[in-house]
Enzyme design. Structure first.
Site, mmCIF file in Angstrom:
data_model
loop_
_atom_site.group_PDB
_atom_site.id
_atom_site.type_symbol
_atom_site.label_atom_id
_atom_site.label_comp_id
_atom_site.label_asym_id
_atom_site.label_seq_id
_atom_site.Cartn_x
_atom_site.Cartn_y
_atom_site.Cartn_z
ATOM 1 N N GLU A 1 -14.351 37.092 -45.259
ATOM 2 C CA GLU A 1 -14.332 35.645 -45.097
ATOM 3 C C GLU A 1 -15.609 35.069 -45.684
ATOM 4 O O GLU A 1 -16.715 35.450 -45.318
ATOM 5 C CB GLU A 1 -14.235 35.310 -43.602
ATOM 6 N N ASP B 1 -20.359 24.134 -36.837
ATOM 7 C CA ASP B 1 -21.168 25.342 -36.863
ATOM 8 C C ASP B 1 -22.474 25.144 -36.125
ATOM 9 O O ASP B 1 -22.992 24.036 -36.026
ATOM 10 C CB ASP B 1 -21.464 25.747 -38.311
#
Lengths: 269, 414
Positions: free
Chosen positions: A49, A60
């Site tokens: 990923e 995030d």
């Protein structure tokens, strides 16, 4: 059959679970990413990923935000990330690659152009963090037309209705966010993950990956007993950060860490 | 929808349809919507349902009206700036005096509404982002009054520029958290507040300060701020017997402008003019004017005009006024622009500072630097109107908070 679907089918034959490492493309510098991808595959990654750097990564935590900032210092664009995948594909035609990022760089490229370029580069899945199913029909149609799996998130707060609307659009696998919070947050609660995964499985047949809060090989081992895939992100990105001054060393150190996760997962009770 | 699909024929749109927006999904034409991570969708749904319920609840609306009159000090006057109008020599300019609200700006209209909603929803902890600090102060104020915990996120660059407001928030009992990521300004404070919300969804209510963010925020904040335009419309008819020729308001995220414009959208003869921050000048690239010089994209939960690079990275904005220093704009403004119902101009730092001085000296009203952008543009256009035409400017905030910035620009140390 997409590379991701084939990958999960093959793992299921031997009753193994996918190990999915996440690193931000271009972190700490663009020259290292392709080598790092190969190293992670060698260390036991089933799917890679790649984070697409974005200036405002709202979902995030600070670790991955700083990774984005380091990559953006080198002006790493979505276009550059696709070039990295293309380069990776020159010597690896089997390991699925999933891009994870935010919608705006895709908007800037255009949905159709992105889907086309991603498919041509050898990208197998695209997870767009700030694109919930309500807004996703347009991009999903372009991706599916080119055999690129649209990966969606589910969260502890996703109810049955939301699980069903994600399942209706998702391909490849579903990424379950193990906790309320941002990437890199603490405290993985295996029991609550387990019951939520059971709830999702009643609605969706897609493989389920679990990420956020996977810090130790033991966490990965625990998750391997209840999920189809384990995603390790912030833990690896921290290693990249700690070694940013010596990028050449990063693939080796990441491999070493990742092998421990692999070992723990394959030898879980 | 990709941006190349965002093309409409402005001549064919029916302006009356604009009053029925957003649609169920929060869309204003191709703009708005709900572009949030799955982790936020449950609390957003909860908020949307609560807002749909309480906006139709007479008891809730009565409580808000009572707070508007008893705590905020509404209605705010519609003031005829006679001397300034005369010195320019054009239209009669009126100020909608949001600077006279409690806490000194229009921001409190929205924080009162959202805090009352938070309380009805059983939330005990309030978070907010702030740029200039006005929204932070307005949030901390209503939290102090209602006994709610309050955490304010503020870019560390803005904290340096707005020490007085930081101290005001602390005096009111709020915790002010400096944000060191990204450009350390309003957009980064917004990112950080969203992260907090994701982590603390159960007890926390996020009070967004402008008409942006995922649905229902743009519509909800507009509705709470629409008191500005409803009052102004009534007052204009009462004082002059007619509607204004034009409305002028500054646009950062665009909440004071949307609040003033919205009740006039159906009055097709009333021009709606938003004024963005041109910073050092639109041609320099150092500005905060996405409607003038940006393009559509997706940020902070909605599709709208953004300041971005060709590859879709958000770029740093520049304005002398911290409250306008934001790379996006409310999605309803984006749609009003594309439809042609509103126009969006821009004023530079220097033009805003000039207007600040002029209005301070001529009218005895010290406007906020944000507001000064609207005043600067009003000065440019007032002569294009007859002397009996009326222009209403949203005097969105008072300028006390900006005196250090003004002084610094003149090389004066206070």
């Amino acid at each position: 059959m997409s590379r991701i679907t084939a990958c999960f089918a093959k793992l299921a034959e031997t009753n193994r679970q996918a190990l999915i490492p996440f690193v931000t493309a271009g972190d700490p510098e663009p020259g290292i990413t392709v080598e790092l991808m190969h190293a992670m595959v060698k260390a036991g990654a089933d799917i890679v990923e790649l984070g697409v750097p974005f200036s405002d990564p709202m979902a995030d935590g600070p670790v991955i935000q700083r990774a984005s900032e380091r990559a953006l210092e080198h002006n790493v664009s979505l276009h550059d990330v696709l070039a990295m995948v293309k380069s990776f594909r020159q010597t690896n035609n089997d390991t699925p690659v999933v891009l994870m990022g935010y919608l705006n760089p895709i908007e800037a490229m255009g949905y159709e152009a992105f889907a086309e370029n991603a498919a041509n580069a050898g990208v197998d899945g695209a997870l767009t963090v700030d694109l919930p199913p309500e807004e996703a029909q347009g991009l999903v149609a372009e991706l599916k037309a080119r055999n690129v799996d649209p990966i969606f998130l589910l969260a502890p707060t996703s109810n049955a209705g939301r699980i069903a609307s994600v399942d209706a659009l998702a391909g490849g696998f579903i990424y379950y966010v193990s906790l309320k919070g941002v990437t890199g947050a603490a405290n993985l609660d295996i029991d609550s993950v387990k019951s939520k995964l059971a709830e999702i499985r009643e609605i969706s047949k897609l493989p389920l990956g679990v990420g956020f809060g996977v810090r130790e090989p033991a966490d990965a081992a625990n998750l391997a007993s209840i999920a189809d895939a384990v995603i390790v992100g912030s833990t690896l990105v921290k290693i990249v950060e700690a070694n940013a001054a010596q990028p050449d060393k990063i693939p080796g150190i990441i491999s070493e860490t990742l092998s421990k996760f692999r070992y723990a997962m394959d030898n879980a009770a | 929808m990709p941006k190349d699909a965002v093309k409409i024929d402005s001549h064919n749109s029916d302006f009356d349809e604009l009053l029925n927006l957003p649609d169920e999904g929060g869309h204003f034409g191709p703009y708005g919507g709900c572009y949030a991570a799955e982790t936020l969708m449950a609390p957003i749904d909860e908020l949307r349902e609560a807002y749909e319920h309480y906006r139709n609840d007479p008891d809730f609306m009565a409580e808000m009206d009572s707070d508007f009159s008893q705590f905020v000090g509404r209605p705010s006057p519609l003031y005829h700036a006679e001397r300034w109008s005369k010195s320019i020599g054009g239209a009669q300019i009126y100020f909608k005096r949001e600077d006279l609200n409690h806490t000194g700006a229009h921001k409190v209209n929205n924080t009162v509404g959202q805090a009352l909603l938070a309380k009805r929803m059983g939330k005990t902890r309030i978070i907010a982002e702030t740029g200039a600090g006005q929204h932070g102060v307005a949030t901390a104020t209503v939290c102090a009054r209602m006994g709610l915990d309050c955490v304010i996120y503020m870019g560390s660059e803005d904290i340096k520029r707005q020490m007085i407001n930081v101290f005001r928030m602390k005096l009111l009992g709020a915790e002010v958290i400096g944000v060191e990521s990204g450009s350390k300004t309003l957009k980064d404070a917004l990112n950080e507040a969203m992260r907090d919300w994701v982590t603390n969804v159960d007890d926390t209510f996020y009070i967004i300060g402008t008409v942006a963010g995922p649905h229902p925020y743009p519509a909800m904040v507009r509705d709470f701020q629409s008191i500005i335009g409803r009052e102004a419309r009534e007052q204009a008819l009462e004082q002059t017997g007619k509607l204004p020729a034009a409305l002028v308001a500054c646009v950062g995220g665009g909440s004071n402008a949307m609040g003033l414009f919205y009740p006039f959208i159906g009055d097709h003869e009333v021009e709606l003019i938003g004024v963005e921050a041109a910073g050092d000048g639109l041609e320099t690239g150092r500005h905060a004017a996405p409607l003038n010089a940006g393009r559509p994209g997706v940020l902070h939960g909605n599709r709208t005009y953004l300041m971005e690079t060709d590859s879709g990275q958000i770029i740093e904005t520049h304005s002398v006024s911290a409250g306008l220093d934001y790379p996006g704009v409310g999605p309803e403004h984006a749609w009003l622009k594309d439809c042609g119902r509103a126009q969006y101009a821009a004023a530079t730092d220097i033009e805003a500072l000039d207007a600040f001085h002029e209005v301070t000296r001529t009218e005895g009203i010290m406007p906020a630097l944000e507001t000064s952008h609207a005043l600067a543009h009003t000065k440019k256009i007032a002569r294009d109107y007859d002397k009996d035409a009326m222009i209403i400017v949203s005097l969105s905030g008072r300028g006390d908070k900006d005196i250090h910035t003004v002084a610094a620009h003149e090389g004066i140390e206070i």
